[in-house]
Design a protein around this motif. Structure first.
Motif, PDB file in Angstrom:
ATOM      1  N   THR A   1      -8.703 -20.094  10.733  1.00 26.93           N
ATOM      2  CA  THR A   1      -8.673 -19.293  11.950  1.00 26.93           C
ATOM      3  C   THR A   1      -9.934 -18.434  12.064  1.00 26.93           C
ATOM      4  N   SER A   2     -10.214 -18.015  13.292  1.00 30.94           N
ATOM      5  CA  SER A   2     -11.236 -17.003  13.537  1.00 30.94           C
ATOM      6  C   SER A   2     -10.635 -15.921  14.415  1.00 30.94           C
ATOM      7  N   ARG A   3     -11.137 -14.708  14.288  1.00 32.07           N
ATOM      8  CA  ARG A   3     -10.713 -13.584  15.132  1.00 32.07           C
ATOM      9  C   ARG A   3     -11.861 -12.586  15.206  1.00 32.07           C
ATOM     10  N   GLU A  48      -6.007 -10.615  17.208  1.00 34.03           N
ATOM     11  CA  GLU A  48      -5.296 -11.893  17.252  1.00 34.03           C
ATOM     12  C   GLU A  48      -6.250 -13.029  16.861  1.00 34.03           C
ATOM     13  N   GLY A  49      -5.776 -13.937  16.036  1.00 33.20           N
ATOM     14  CA  GLY A  49      -6.600 -15.048  15.589  1.00 33.20           C
ATOM     15  C   GLY A  49      -6.296 -16.334  16.336  1.00 33.20           C
ATOM     16  N   LYS A  50      -7.207 -17.282  16.244  1.00 34.10           N
ATOM     17  CA  LYS A  50      -6.965 -18.605  16.837  1.00 34.10           C
ATOM     18  C   LYS A  50      -7.457 -19.678  15.877  1.00 34.10           C
TER      19      LYS A  50
END
Length: 351
Positions: free
Chosen positions: A199-201, A210-212
């Protein structure tokens, strides 16, 4: 299978807090640096970030071992430098009280700070839980206002299970084109747990944003690929890498940047291939320079091996003693990249 939820949360918050210190050091000390015995630049931020991260790890996982790059002997000799670092360490905390309470690991004095720095002396190995830290990976990039990363990984029985990278000068937009002069004040926190994706945030100063999910870019045409390499010729064989790029049909010039920001960039699809080929037959890569980025790329759909296609072995000690070089690429083309790497290196050896 263990979820490593607590380990991930503490690692993310610890890295985020450490990046706050590194950014403040850069902004307030005019890139203040000292020299270690090997003459490589070491910043005030290295020592401060390491102390902050280890204090958090020790508060939450007191029985875990830690492999870290720095030790305190220089600071014990130089009181003025020690005092300066302490001023930064004591002044940094997350803006969200709940997040700060979650991470814990308060440092009460200068001697306390030195004690934490020296907890990173584990020899590593194949048994037990071992964290590895590079408080500022890419020190020269940090000093020039370019790319650097705060790096933290957890190995269990020699296998990397958790990886976190704080990259304060990468843009938040995962689709931003990768260029050598890319820089942003926003910054990104990358993380991965084995078997759970990457993930990155956006980097923040309090609780986690919030991460995605991130993934490597699908690559079917090598001529459209881009590759990253180290800025410093002393870290990676630029000539060999240029020959490999040409043989692969890559037409774009390489993007040179410091630190594990290269791993992060290809993991989110901003680049495709990372080549770090050995410049010396005796040089051994340090585990803290690769563990977190290695896992993030793997969990984003990539493959990472040494230049011979051999799996990286993080269980030997503080170095990747059994590996030479590093090649990271999308899993679908990694075999092709390794084939060309071997061909170029064999031709060089025969010359």
């Amino acid at each position: 299978m263990a979820s490593f939820a607590k380990e991930l949360l503490i690692a993310q918050l610890a890295v985020q807090r450490a990046t706050l210190l590194t950014k403040r050091v850069f902004n307030e000390t005019a890139k203040g640096a000292v020299d270690k015995s090997d003459k490589s630049p070491v910043t005030i931020g290295d020592f401060g970030a390491q102390a902050l991260i280890i204090s958090a790890l020790h508060a939450n996982f007191p029985d875990d071992e830690i492999v870290a790059e720095e030790e305190s002997s220089l600071l014990r000799e130089k009181a003025s430098l020690r005092d300066q670092i302490w001023e930064f360490v004591r002044g940094v905390k997350l803006s969200d009280d709940e997040a700060e309470a979650t991470i814990g690991g308060g440092i009460k004095s200068e001697e306390d700070m030195l004690k934490y720095i020296d907890m990173g002396a584990s020899k590593g190995g194949r048994q037990g839980r071992i964290w590895c830290i590079d408080p500022i990976d890419g020190t020269k990039g940090f000093l020039r206002g370019g790319q650097y990363a705060v790096c933290l990984g957890l190995m269990v029985d020699g296998d990397v299970k958790v990886g976190v990278l704080g990259c304060p000068n990468l843009p938040v937009d995962d689709t931003a084109p990768l260029t050598a002069d890319i820089a942003s004040g926003h910054g990104v926190l990358f993380s991965a747990v084995k078997g759970q994706g990457a993930t990155s945030r956006p980097l923040g100063d309090g609780s986690l944003a919030e991460g995605k999910a991130i993934s490597m870019r699908p690559l079917t045409d090598m001529s459209k690929a881009s590759f990253c390499e180290s800025v410093e010729a002393g870290h990676s064989a630029h000539g060999d890498q240029a020959a490999i790029s040409e043989k692969l049909g890559i037409t774009a010039p390489s993007v040179r940047m410091d630190s594990q920001a290269k791993y992060a960039s290809i993991a989110r699809g901003a680049g495709d291939v990372y080549l770090r080929l050995p410049v010396s037959a005796t040089y051994q890569e340090k585990i803290w320079d690769h563990a977190a980025g290695y896992l993030i790329v793997k969990e984003a759909g990539g493959e990472v091996t040494d230049a011979n296609g051999k799996a990286l072995d993080f269980g030997i000690g503080r170095t990747l003693a059994e590996n030479k070089g590093v090649v990271a690429a999308p899993a679908s083309v990694h075999g092709e990249v390794i084939r060309v790497v071997k061909e170029v290196l064999a031709k060089k050896a025969a010359a």
